[in-house]
Design a protein around this motif. Structure first.
Motif, short mmCIF file in Angstrom:
data_model
loop_
_atom_site.label_atom_id
_atom_site.label_comp_id
_atom_site.label_asym_id
_atom_site.label_seq_id
_atom_site.Cartn_x
_atom_site.Cartn_y
_atom_site.Cartn_z
N LEU A 22 0.83 -1.21 0.00
CA LEU A 22 0.00 0.00 0.00
C LEU A 22 0.87 1.26 0.00
N ARG A 23 1.88 1.29 0.86
CA ARG A 23 2.77 2.46 0.90
C ARG A 23 3.61 2.55 -0.37
N PHE A 24 4.07 1.39 -0.85
CA PHE A 24 4.90 1.38 -2.05
C PHE A 24 4.12 1.95 -3.24
N LYS A 25 2.90 1.48 -3.43
CA LYS A 25 2.09 1.96 -4.56
C LYS A 25 1.76 3.43 -4.43
N ALA A 26 1.44 3.84 -3.22
CA ALA A 26 1.11 5.26 -3.00
C ALA A 26 2.27 6.15 -3.40
N GLY A 27 3.47 5.78 -3.01
CA GLY A 27 4.64 6.58 -3.32
C GLY A 27 5.03 6.53 -4.79
N TYR A 28 4.89 5.35 -5.39
CA TYR A 28 5.37 5.17 -6.76
C TYR A 28 4.55 5.97 -7.77
N LYS A 29 3.31 6.26 -7.44
CA LYS A 29 2.46 7.01 -8.38
C LYS A 29 2.97 8.43 -8.61
N SER A 30 3.84 8.92 -7.76
CA SER A 30 4.35 10.28 -7.94
C SER A 30 5.72 10.31 -8.61
N VAL A 31 6.26 9.13 -8.96
CA VAL A 31 7.61 9.05 -9.51
C VAL A 31 7.58 9.17 -11.03
N ASP A 32 8.44 10.01 -11.57
CA ASP A 32 8.61 10.12 -13.02
C ASP A 32 9.45 8.94 -13.49
N SER A 33 9.67 8.82 -14.80
CA SER A 33 10.37 7.65 -15.33
C SER A 33 11.88 7.83 -15.45
#
Length: 450
Positions: A82-93
């Protein structure tokens, strides 16, 4: 159960989208906010009503495959999904940003050696890992959307959610207009909402503009930037009546009423979302529905009421979407914090189902299926006279399936042994009439298949 008022598909799916938000670790209402953003882009493009209808459901259901990679994320990154997905959505490529994120989130609570091993594996196989996770999520989401009677255009939009305009996305590396329009709009709306909730309208516009030509279709990004200059465009995203405003966005001429058969299809689709979260719960909801139906039939429930019980059983565990797989799949004793997370899932299920007029009467079963007759269950510690027979049926079916299916901490046990264990809990955890009905139904089923 038939209702006197018409229930529309948009109301049911919009409310159930809250379950997808928690699975993705997003602030409640993420799917609704994406729908608001994306539908305004579609309307500004001049899409026809049929296209807008498909876009509408693509936006609400974009994350319907999200639970299918949760266990793998925990395994690969030694992280709370849950925390991993929440954070990853804000990461650029960009590689530096991805590396910073992975270093910060991989194995934070693991030992040094285990964390280093995980990092080395990710460094060597990062591209393939990313493709696998996204492919699993997108393909499962498209399959579930089809099973819920949505069009192939909706399924394709879900499949293309993580493709990027410049070809750097996953899983197929599609580029430009090879990516479905609905997929292009949905990804942009998703990123816009993530940054809006973190930093406001200007942060959302800045992020979308910075990714134009890379992640996003430049024409769509410019259109959203233009829409976003109006403060009234963003204001509804924080309003208490956003759900009503989103229902009003569906083209009126194409609004679909939900009958009993369609409600069954929706319940079955979301049961697949729940069961996909853990390899140890594959098929669990379907089996609980089968066993609950056997009990209900033996207890002389009418066909209509048996249908209701099956639906309640399919959705009884929907609150588990808000529990990390690091807890659900743990091979060992849960600590106090982990056990508290498990104990919250019935109440979360009750909350989700209470939001949906057509499914609100299932909320009691979802919220109480772990209660015990002796008052030692959870989350409320109800006693026998406070637990209705419908809930007792689903509880009995749930316990039986838990005993006869594989779990992280033990292998499945034979039916005879499961019944021995359940016999010992009659009157304290399990209703005697429900267990006797299950045994009769199971014997009858075995006789038919022998």
């Amino acid at each position: 159960m038939t209702t006197s008022t018409t229930i529309h598909l948009s109301e049911v799916v919009g409310a159930l989208s809250y379950a997808l938000d928690i699975t993705e670790g997003q602030p409640v209402g993420h799917s609704l906010r994406c729908c608001w953003i994306g539908m305004h882009v579609g309307m500004r493009l001049g899409l026809a009503p049929a296209e807008l209808s498909d876009l509408y459901y693509t936006l609400l259901l974009k994350d319907i495959g999200c639970s299918s990679n949760a266990a793998r994320i925990c395994q690969l990154y030694l992280a709370d999904d849950l925390r991993f997905k929440a954070g990853y959505k804000s990461v650029d490529s960009g590689l530096p940003e991805i590396l910073r994120f992975l270093l910060a989130h991989t194995g934070r609570d693991s030992g040094l050696v285990e964390r280093l091993q995980a990092m080395v594996h990710i460094a060597r196989n990062g591209g393939e890992i990313s493709r696998e996770l996204i492919e699993t999520r997108c393909q499962r989401g498209a399959e579930i959307a089809r099973s819920m009677r949505f069009s192939e255009a909706v399924a394709q939009g879900i499949l293309d959610l993580d493709e990027h305009w410049d070809g750097s996305g996953q899983p197929l590396g599609l580029a430009g207009k090879q990516i479905s329009l609905f997929g292009r709009i949905a990804l942009m709306a998703q990123v816009a909402d993530v940054f809006f909730m973190r930093g406001g309208a200007q942060a959302a516009i800045a992020e979308v503009t910075s990714r134009a030509g890379r992640w996003f279709d430049p024409e769509l990004a410019a259109l959203l930037a233009e829409l976003g200059q109006d403060a009234q465009f963003w204001a509804p995203l924080l309003a208490d009546d956003l759900n009503i405003k989103v229902v009003d966005l569906e083209p009126r001429s194409l609004m679909r009423a939900v009958d009993e058969d369609y409600l069954d299809a929706i319940a079955a689709g979301f049961a697949r979302v729940v069961d996909a979260k853990s390899p140890f719960t594959s098929g669990h909801s379907d089996r609980v529905a089968l066993f609950a139906d056997l009990i209900a039939e033996e207890l002389a429930y009418t066909p209509e009421r048996r249908r209701w019980i099956r639906r309640a059983a399919l959705l009884h565990d929907i609150g588990k979407l808000g529990v990390s797989n690091s807890v659900l799949d743990k091979n060992g004793k849960l600590d106090e914090t982990e056990w508290a997370a498990i104990k919250r899932h019935p109440e979360l299920g009750r909350t989700i189902l209470s939001k949906i007029a057509a499914l609100r009467d299932l909320a009691t079963v979802a919220g109480a299926h772990h209660e015990r007759l002796d008052g030692k269950g959870y989350p409320l510690g109800l006693v026998a006279e406070q637990i209705d027979r419908d809930t007792r049926i689903v509880t009995t079916a749930d316990i039986f399936d838990a005993l006869t299916a594989d779990r992280p901490y033990r292998k499945a046990m034979p039916v005879s042994r499961a019944f021995e264990i359940m016999d010992a809990d009659v009157g304290t955890a399990i209703d005697s009439d429900c267990l006797a009905a299950l045994k009769r139904g199971f014997a009858r089923m075995e006789g038919v298949t022998a």
